[in-house]
Design an enzyme around this catalytic site. Structure first.
Site, PDB file in Angstrom:
ATOM      1  N   THR A 101      24.021 -42.279 -86.063  1.00 30.22           N
ATOM      2  CA  THR A 101      23.163 -41.213 -86.569  1.00 30.22           C
ATOM      3  C   THR A 101      23.611 -40.807 -87.969  1.00 30.22           C
ATOM      4  O   THR A 101      22.782 -40.684 -88.883  1.00 30.22           O
ATOM      5  CB  THR A 101      23.219 -39.993 -85.627  1.00 30.22           C
ATOM      6  N   ASP A 396      30.115 -45.734 -76.497  1.00 34.28           N
ATOM      7  CA  ASP A 396      30.631 -45.177 -77.758  1.00 34.28           C
ATOM      8  C   ASP A 396      32.117 -44.888 -77.629  1.00 34.28           C
ATOM      9  O   ASP A 396      32.905 -45.193 -78.533  1.00 34.28           O
ATOM     10  CB  ASP A 396      29.897 -43.873 -78.117  1.00 34.28           C
TER      11      ASP A 396
HETATM   12  N1  ADP Z   1      33.437 -29.995 -82.096  1.00 31.11           N
HETATM   13  C1  ADP Z   1      32.855 -30.537 -83.164  1.00 31.11           C
HETATM   14  N2  ADP Z   1      32.559 -29.756 -84.239  1.00 31.11           N
HETATM   15  C2  ADP Z   1      31.965 -30.295 -85.308  1.00 31.11           C
HETATM   16  N3  ADP Z   1      31.604 -31.560 -85.422  1.00 31.11           N
HETATM   17  C3  ADP Z   1      31.870 -32.374 -84.410  1.00 31.11           C
HETATM   18  C4  ADP Z   1      32.505 -31.909 -83.214  1.00 31.11           C
HETATM   19  N4  ADP Z   1      32.610 -32.953 -82.374  1.00 31.11           N
HETATM   20  C5  ADP Z   1      32.076 -34.016 -83.006  1.00 31.11           C
HETATM   21  N5  ADP Z   1      31.631 -33.680 -84.230  1.00 31.11           N
HETATM   22  C6  ADP Z   1      30.987 -34.508 -85.250  1.00 31.11           C
HETATM   23  O1  ADP Z   1      29.738 -34.980 -84.814  1.00 31.11           O
HETATM   24  C7  ADP Z   1      29.422 -36.176 -85.535  1.00 31.11           C
HETATM   25  C8  ADP Z   1      28.974 -37.250 -84.588  1.00 31.11           C
HETATM   26  O2  ADP Z   1      27.808 -36.884 -83.935  1.00 31.11           O
HETATM   27  P1  ADP Z   1      26.970 -37.926 -83.088  1.00 31.11           P
HETATM   28  O3  ADP Z   1      25.811 -37.182 -82.543  1.00 31.11           O
HETATM   29  O4  ADP Z   1      27.874 -38.616 -82.141  1.00 31.11           O
HETATM   30  O5  ADP Z   1      26.421 -38.910 -84.168  1.00 31.11           O
HETATM   31  P2  ADP Z   1      26.839 -40.378 -84.570  1.00 31.11           P
HETATM   32  O6  ADP Z   1      25.759 -41.241 -84.010  1.00 31.11           O
HETATM   33  O7  ADP Z   1      26.817 -40.357 -86.062  1.00 31.11           O
HETATM   34  O8  ADP Z   1      28.176 -40.655 -83.999  1.00 31.11           O
HETATM   35  C9  ADP Z   1      30.680 -36.591 -86.249  1.00 31.11           C
HETATM   36  O9  ADP Z   1      30.574 -36.288 -87.611  1.00 31.11           O
HETATM   37  C10 ADP Z   1      31.760 -35.759 -85.577  1.00 31.11           C
HETATM   38  O10 ADP Z   1      32.846 -35.489 -86.420  1.00 31.11           O
HETATM   39 MG    MG Z   2      28.836 -40.430 -82.058  1.00 32.99          MG
END
Ligand code: ADP
Ligand code: MG
Length: 550
Positions: A101, A396
């Site tokens: 994403t 993932d």
């Molecule tokens: N507790 C959190 N607070 C803020 N950001 C977070 C947290 N946990 C995960 N993330 C962020 O969410 C993003 C990933 O979101 P995700 O929906 O899995 O998309 P992707 O497909 O890009 O992995 C990353 O940038 C990660 O650092």
């Molecule tokens: Mg992710």
């Protein structure tokens, strides 16, 4: 636009009639818009506070997911430039397994901002060069800030797995799933020199509807979604000697219709007897080899089942090819394709083979294998949609664990690394001449899209958050990011939101490539759609039907 040119007043036609051509600014604008729409469509899914999408395919099947790649796969995108953004998600998924994403959002932003530069009369080639320089610098920064991981303590592995699942439907059980995922991956990892190699496919994932996600378990061995073929066979065999067959235990039916003329009842009997003998012979070969378990990739005839069961052999049929390969690796057995050749040396070993009832179904568990590097994660969950999304999320998690095992370096998340890169790039831009400077600055701004989107999805004010984050990074707080669950700016490293460097590195690489590729296009020539399949000349009708239509 037309596909003709005027030569002395005579139009010269170079393309087939019906072809479409668009050029220059118009093309760029159309391509960028298409890519932006794709990016827009996954924006709301980013991060732990992101939303899920319900996708309905043309058969009416429903998928609920927040996984970027799955969404784009199901969307059936048509526009060529939009398709290239879908490719970004795929590349990201294949190379790193997470961050799809984010990659699509950043790529969309790079293009969006490039359009502003093009409007200021900066040539796409200059933008592309600037983006490349920026990407190099960004990667350099990433390596600089990354934290090396000692694989002896799997703490970071677990944290990364938790971060990867934080944004998914399974978030409630992320700790539990993370433990299982880390154990499974460490089990199958192999040392090569002073590095480790590990293949996500070595962890077999099975899912069975029923119970709840918290009943998901890790099995030391291989689980087949198959039951024992015959009710007379044993359901449990210890010290199993396993024959792996890629040959059918059936009488092959002739491919053409054959007629057998039978004149007397004796002949029928003789015929059936002969069939029986052949099947008995097959069973005999397995028995002689000393097997007490048979896993067959093809069918097993009722009669053959009977013979095997009489000897107390447990048999499973129609196993998947991929499972056969895993079994061969795990049990040390050889897959036998010609029954005549089977010997005791071909048999694999497992301490226990047992059929167990899972929910309404029966599955066969093969545990205590010769080669210990065989594990299965059995996902349970209330509905089939739940287990399907759990499988995607687990994928993932397994991927980020692999990333770190193979390249043991991590960064924190919550947009901290993106902002750190952005901040370095802004300083770097100052050292460059005019137009390139603009392109590098633009790249820096595009990286901020992650922080903006995470914040927006959490219902916070992106302007406030972004300006505070910028100033903190300016002051040298490398890991300042937005923690969205509490809605506060935090040191993301301290609170343990961890991601593999591989994911972030791949994002930078794939977005730069995709943006450059789309920006370089200034001419789209599309063949007209085929209306009907062309009929070969000379076919009935004598004409060339469809001429001029495709
Ligand atoms: N507790 C959190 N607070 C803020 N950001 C977070 C947290 N946990 C995960 N993330 C962020 O969410 C993003 C990933 O979101 P995700 O929906 O899995 O998309 P992707 O497909 O890009 O992995 C990353 O940038 C990660 O650092
Ligand atoms: Mg992710």
């Amino acid at each position: 636009m037309s596909s003709t040119a005027q030569a002395g007043g005579v139009p010269v036609l170079i393309l087939r009639e019906g072809s479409n051509r668009s050029r220059g600014r118009e093309t760029q604008h159309a391509n960028i818009t298409a890519a932006k729409i794709v990016a827009e469509s996954v924006r709301s899914c980013l991060g732990p506070k992101g939303m899920d999408k319900m996708l309905v395919d043309s058969f009416g099947d429903v998928t609920i997911t927040s996984d970027g790649r799955t969404i784009l796969d199901e969307m059936d995108v048509q526009h060529p430039a939009a398709k290239m953004l879908v490719e970004v998600a795929k590349a990201q998924d294949n190379e790193a397994g997470d961050g799809t994403t984010s990659a699509v959002i950043i790529a969309g932003e790079l293009l969006n901002k490039a359009e502003e530069l093009i409007d200021k009369n900066i040539h796409p080639t200059i933008i592309i060069d600037g983006y490349k320089k920026a990407a190099e610098k960004a990667l350099e920064t990433l390596e600089k800030i990354a934290i090396p991981v000692d694989l002896k303590s799997p703490e970071y592995l677990k944290k990364a797995a938790i971060t990867a699942m934080a944004s998914k439907l399974v978030a409630e059980y992320k700790e539990y799933f993370a433990d299982i995922a880390v154990k499974a991956m460490l089990e199958v990892a192999e040392k090569e020199g002073n590095k480790y190699k590990v293949d996500v496919d070595d962890v077999k994932v099975e899912k069975k509807t029923g119970e709840s996600l918290s009943d998901t378990s890790l099995i030391n061995g291989i689980v087949l979604d198959k039951e024992v073929v015959h009710s007379g066979m044993p359901k449990r065999i210890e010290k199993a000697k396993i024959a792996l067959l890629d040959a059918s235990l059936e009488i092959e039916k002739p491919e053409f219709d054959a007629k057998i003329n039978i004149e007397s009842p004796d002949q029928i009997e003789a015929f059936l007897k002969q069939e029986e003998d052949m099947l008995r012979d097959m069973a005999e070969k397995i028995i002689t080899a000393g097997a007490n378990v048979v896993v067959c990739q093809k069918g097993i005839d009722d009669m053959a089942q009977h013979f095997l069961s009489k000897k107390g052999i447990l048999a499973v049929r129609r196993a998947k090819k991929s499972d056969m390969e895993k079994l061969a690796k795990a049990t040390g057995g050889k897959i036998v394709t010609k029954l005549d050749d089977i010997t005791s040396a071909d048999l694999g070993y497992a301490a226990l083979v047992e059929e167990r009832k899972i929910g309404d179904d029966k599955m066969t568990f093969i545990e205590g294998c010769k080669h210990p590097r065989a594990v299965t994660i059995l996902i349970r969950g209330g509905t089939q949609r739940m287990t399907a999304e759990a499988e995607r999320s687990l994928h993932d998690a397994l991927c980020v664990i692999r990333d770190i095992i193979e390249d043991p370096k991590v960064v924190a998340g919550g947009s901290a690394p993106e902002l750190e890169m952005s901040s370095t790039l802004k300083k770097y831009a100052e050292t460059l001449p005019g137009r390139e400077q603009l392109a590098v600055k633009t790249f820096a701004e595009a990286l901020e899209a992650v922080a903006i989107t995470l914040t927006e999805n959490a219902g916070l004010d992106p302007i406030d958050v972004l300006s505070e984050l910028r100033s903190r990074h300016e002051k040298g707080e490398t890991w300042a990011g937005i923690e969205v669950l509490e809605g506060k700016i935090q040191d993301m490293l301290k609170i343990g939101v961890i991601e593999p460097i591989t994911v972030k590195r791949q994002i930078i690489k794939s977005v730069t490539e995709a943006a450059s590729m789309i920006l370089k296009i200034d001419d789209v020539i599309a063949a007209g759609k085929m209306k009907a399949p062309p009929t070969p000349p000379g076919s009935p009708g004598g004409q060339y039907p469809g001429m001029g239509e495709y």
